[in-house]
Design a protein around this motif. Sequence first.
Motif, PDB file in Angstrom:
ATOM      1  N   PRO A   4       0.766  -1.223  -0.023  1.00 48.38           N
ATOM      2  CA  PRO A   4      -0.032   0.025   0.033  1.00 48.38           C
ATOM      3  C   PRO A   4       0.809   1.047   0.006  1.00 48.38           C
ATOM      4  CG  PRO A   4      -0.287  -1.106   2.292  1.00 48.38           C
ATOM      5  CD  PRO A   4       0.536  -2.092   1.216  1.00 48.38           C
ATOM      6  N   LEU A   5       2.267   1.063   0.397  1.00 51.64           N
ATOM      7  CA  LEU A   5       2.864   2.438   0.347  1.00 51.64           C
ATOM      8  C   LEU A   5       3.293   2.809  -1.101  1.00 51.64           C
ATOM      9  CD1 LEU A   5       5.687   1.490   2.913  1.00 51.64           C
ATOM     10  CD2 LEU A   5       4.012   3.086   3.201  1.00 51.64           C
ATOM     11  N   LEU A   6       3.223   1.947  -1.942  1.00 52.41           N
ATOM     12  CA  LEU A   6       3.388   2.273  -3.208  1.00 52.41           C
ATOM     13  C   LEU A   6       2.487   2.380  -4.434  1.00 52.41           C
ATOM     14  CD1 LEU A   6       6.601  -0.032  -3.769  1.00 52.41           C
ATOM     15  CD2 LEU A   6       6.439   2.507  -3.251  1.00 52.41           C
ATOM     16  N   THR A   7       1.126   2.219  -3.788  1.00 50.16           N
ATOM     17  CA  THR A   7      -0.191   2.191  -4.857  1.00 50.16           C
ATOM     18  C   THR A   7      -1.007   3.201  -4.340  1.00 50.16           C
ATOM     19  OG1 THR A   7      -0.985   0.311  -3.578  1.00 50.16           O
ATOM     20  CG2 THR A   7       0.046  -0.083  -5.472  1.00 50.16           C
ATOM     21  N   ASN A   8      -1.718   3.740  -5.110  1.00 48.29           N
ATOM     22  CA  ASN A   8      -2.620   4.701  -4.917  1.00 48.29           C
ATOM     23  C   ASN A   8      -3.837   4.833  -5.892  1.00 48.29           C
ATOM     24  OD1 ASN A   8      -1.127   6.563  -3.054  1.00 48.29           O
ATOM     25  ND2 ASN A   8       0.273   6.336  -4.905  1.00 48.29           N
ATOM     26  N   PRO A   9      -5.015   5.558  -5.619  1.00 49.79           N
ATOM     27  CA  PRO A   9      -5.958   5.243  -6.310  1.00 49.79           C
ATOM     28  C   PRO A   9      -5.690   5.951  -7.958  1.00 49.79           C
ATOM     29  CG  PRO A   9      -6.823   6.373  -4.228  1.00 49.79           C
ATOM     30  CD  PRO A   9      -5.194   6.242  -4.422  1.00 49.79           C
ATOM     31  N   PRO A  10      -6.223   5.515  -9.075  1.00 46.68           N
ATOM     32  CA  PRO A  10      -5.897   6.145 -10.356  1.00 46.68           C
ATOM     33  C   PRO A  10      -6.090   7.523 -10.411  1.00 46.68           C
ATOM     34  CG  PRO A  10      -7.586   4.226 -10.456  1.00 46.68           C
ATOM     35  CD  PRO A  10      -7.453   4.628  -8.977  1.00 46.68           C
ATOM     36  N   GLY A  11      -5.247   8.280 -10.900  1.00 44.59           N
ATOM     37  CA  GLY A  11      -5.273   9.780 -11.110  1.00 44.59           C
ATOM     38  C   GLY A  11      -4.510  10.309  -9.908  1.00 44.59           C
ATOM     39  N   SER A  12      -4.162   9.679  -8.893  1.00 45.72           N
ATOM     40  CA  SER A  12      -3.426  10.427  -7.742  1.00 45.72           C
ATOM     41  C   SER A  12      -2.004  10.157  -7.825  1.00 45.72           C
ATOM     42  CB  SER A  12      -3.789   9.681  -6.224  1.00 45.72           C
ATOM     43  OG  SER A  12      -3.440   8.490  -6.253  1.00 45.72           O
ATOM     44  N   ARG A  13      -0.920  11.101  -7.260  1.00 43.03           N
ATOM     45  CA  ARG A  13       0.162  11.023  -7.160  1.00 43.03           C
ATOM     46  C   ARG A  13       0.705   9.607  -6.694  1.00 43.03           C
ATOM     47  NH1 ARG A  13       3.246  14.512  -3.543  1.00 43.03           N
ATOM     48  NH2 ARG A  13       5.078  13.786  -4.169  1.00 43.03           N
ATOM     49  N   THR A  14       1.853   9.086  -7.110  1.00 46.77           N
ATOM     50  CA  THR A  14       2.282   7.999  -6.509  1.00 46.77           C
ATOM     51  C   THR A  14       3.842   8.255  -5.752  1.00 46.77           C
ATOM     52  OG1 THR A  14       3.806   7.554  -8.803  1.00 46.77           O
ATOM     53  CG2 THR A  14       1.589   6.592  -8.312  1.00 46.77           C
ATOM     54  N   ALA A  15       3.927   7.192  -4.952  1.00 43.43           N
ATOM     55  CA  ALA A  15       5.323   7.345  -4.164  1.00 43.43           C
ATOM     56  C   ALA A  15       6.467   7.249  -5.125  1.00 43.43           C
ATOM     57  CB  ALA A  15       5.329   6.228  -3.089  1.00 43.43           C
ATOM     58  N   ARG A  16       7.678   7.876  -4.929  1.00 43.26           N
ATOM     59  CA  ARG A  16       8.719   7.989  -5.868  1.00 43.26           C
ATOM     60  C   ARG A  16       9.975   7.704  -4.983  1.00 43.26           C
ATOM     61  NH1 ARG A  16      12.356  12.387  -8.067  1.00 43.26           N
ATOM     62  NH2 ARG A  16      12.166  13.459  -6.210  1.00 43.26           N
ATOM     63  N   LEU A  17      10.532   6.702  -5.682  1.00 41.92           N
ATOM     64  CA  LEU A  17      11.921   6.263  -5.120  1.00 41.92           C
ATOM     65  C   LEU A  17      12.993   7.036  -5.815  1.00 41.92           C
ATOM     66  CD1 LEU A  17      13.032   3.776  -3.346  1.00 41.92           C
ATOM     67  CD2 LEU A  17      13.285   2.594  -5.683  1.00 41.92           C
ATOM     68  N   THR A  18      13.967   7.421  -4.648  1.00 38.68           N
ATOM     69  CA  THR A  18      14.854   8.211  -5.145  1.00 38.68           C
ATOM     70  C   THR A  18      16.434   7.200  -4.548  1.00 38.68           C
ATOM     71  OG1 THR A  18      14.945   9.534  -3.146  1.00 38.68           O
ATOM     72  CG2 THR A  18      13.829  10.493  -5.308  1.00 38.68           C
ATOM     73  N   LEU A 118      14.275  -4.415  -6.900  1.00 38.99           N
ATOM     74  CA  LEU A 118      14.713  -4.405  -8.588  1.00 38.99           C
ATOM     75  C   LEU A 118      15.278  -3.055  -8.893  1.00 38.99           C
ATOM     76  CD1 LEU A 118      11.776  -6.799  -9.522  1.00 38.99           C
ATOM     77  CD2 LEU A 118      14.207  -7.182  -9.403  1.00 38.99           C
ATOM     78  N   GLN A 119      14.551  -2.015  -8.625  1.00 40.70           N
ATOM     79  CA  GLN A 119      15.065  -0.614  -8.981  1.00 40.70           C
ATOM     80  C   GLN A 119      16.392  -0.362  -8.524  1.00 40.70           C
ATOM     81  OE1 GLN A 119      11.842   2.503  -9.088  1.00 40.70           O
ATOM     82  NE2 GLN A 119      10.603   0.985  -8.242  1.00 40.70           N
ATOM     83  N   LEU A 120      16.312  -0.555  -7.077  1.00 33.76           N
ATOM     84  CA  LEU A 120      17.967  -0.140  -6.461  1.00 33.76           C
ATOM     85  C   LEU A 120      19.016  -1.285  -7.161  1.00 33.76           C
ATOM     86  CD1 LEU A 120      19.645   1.068  -4.290  1.00 33.76           C
ATOM     87  CD2 LEU A 120      18.625  -0.507  -2.656  1.00 33.76           C
ATOM     88  N   ALA A 121      18.739  -2.381  -7.302  1.00 32.07           N
ATOM     89  CA  ALA A 121      19.678  -3.059  -7.826  1.00 32.07           C
ATOM     90  C   ALA A 121      19.927  -2.633  -9.435  1.00 32.07           C
ATOM     91  CB  ALA A 121      19.386  -4.733  -7.759  1.00 32.07           C
ATOM     92  N   ALA A 122      18.942  -2.456  -9.992  1.00 22.21           N
ATOM     93  CA  ALA A 122      19.108  -2.179 -11.615  1.00 22.21           C
ATOM     94  C   ALA A 122      19.911  -0.566 -11.762  1.00 22.21           C
ATOM     95  CB  ALA A 122      17.915  -2.001 -12.125  1.00 22.21           C
ATOM     96  N   HIS A 123      19.516  -0.096 -10.659  1.00 22.12           N
ATOM     97  CA  HIS A 123      20.324   1.401 -10.441  1.00 22.12           C
ATOM     98  C   HIS A 123      21.959   1.334 -10.221  1.00 22.12           C
ATOM     99  CE1 HIS A 123      21.172   5.608  -9.444  1.00 22.12           C
ATOM    100  NE2 HIS A 123      21.725   5.057  -8.468  1.00 22.12           N
ATOM    101  N   VAL A 124      22.180   0.419  -9.328  1.00 26.40           N
ATOM    102  CA  VAL A 124      23.685   0.127  -8.969  1.00 26.40           C
ATOM    103  C   VAL A 124      24.258  -0.435  -9.993  1.00 26.40           C
ATOM    104  CG1 VAL A 124      25.033  -1.313  -7.243  1.00 26.40           C
ATOM    105  CG2 VAL A 124      23.038   0.092  -6.295  1.00 26.40           C
ATOM    106  N   LEU A 125      23.861  -1.685 -10.720  1.00 29.04           N
ATOM    107  CA  LEU A 125      24.488  -2.342 -11.681  1.00 29.04           C
ATOM    108  C   LEU A 125      24.540  -1.313 -13.039  1.00 29.04           C
ATOM    109  CD1 LEU A 125      22.567  -5.728 -11.678  1.00 29.04           C
ATOM    110  CD2 LEU A 125      24.975  -5.207 -10.604  1.00 29.04           C
ATOM    111  N   ALA A 126      23.628  -0.619 -13.171  1.00 26.90           N
ATOM    112  CA  ALA A 126      23.883   0.427 -14.288  1.00 26.90           C
ATOM    113  C   ALA A 126      24.741   1.700 -14.188  1.00 26.90           C
ATOM    114  CB  ALA A 126      22.316   1.041 -14.923  1.00 26.90           C
TER     115      ALA A 126
END
Length: 183
Positions: A4-18, A118-126
């Motif tokens: 639930p931290l990463l999902t939101n109702p359609p049209g709303s802002r989503t959480a962002r991973l930095t 997966l996003q963190l690993a992909a970021h590190v490898l790239a």
Amino acid sequence: MTNPLLTNPPGSRTARLTMRPTTPADRPVLDRLWLLFRHDMSEVSGALPDPSGQFRRERLDAAFTDPAWHGVLAHLEPADGAPASPVGFALVRGLDGPTRVLSSFFVVRGARRAGVGLQLAAHVLASLPGRWEIAFQDANLPAVRFWRTVATTAVGQGWTEEHRAVPGRPETPPDTWISLTTA
């Protein structure tokens, strides 16, 4: 299972991973995340904290003192505008040699199963292209699936896997090592 931290109702802002390289100012945050990481790993490794309640931390210390090491810290910025929360880290060694080694990798439980790892690993490898080695334990079944998925996502079938003895610990089952090369 949807986080639930990463999902939101359609049209709303989503959480962002930095994700960004660690700095000395991140040390207190990494100290706390390290304790969580080592606690999680103790289920597989059997490692216990020392009398002060701390786990071994040589790898964490090296990430802040050795120029051949690199750290990445991940934060999740919630959709509701609340302050960002640290949700994971990666520590890489071997920047001074031909092969980078993903030495430590952690995502807090509340952010797992939502693509953060997966996003963190992909970021590190790239961000550090070249030859890579990633170790994990076969007894850690989520890690087995995760790292095989990461390798396949990064380079298709262009990766290998082998078992290697843990140096100085003949009583310990061998680690599984994935080797791959990123462009």
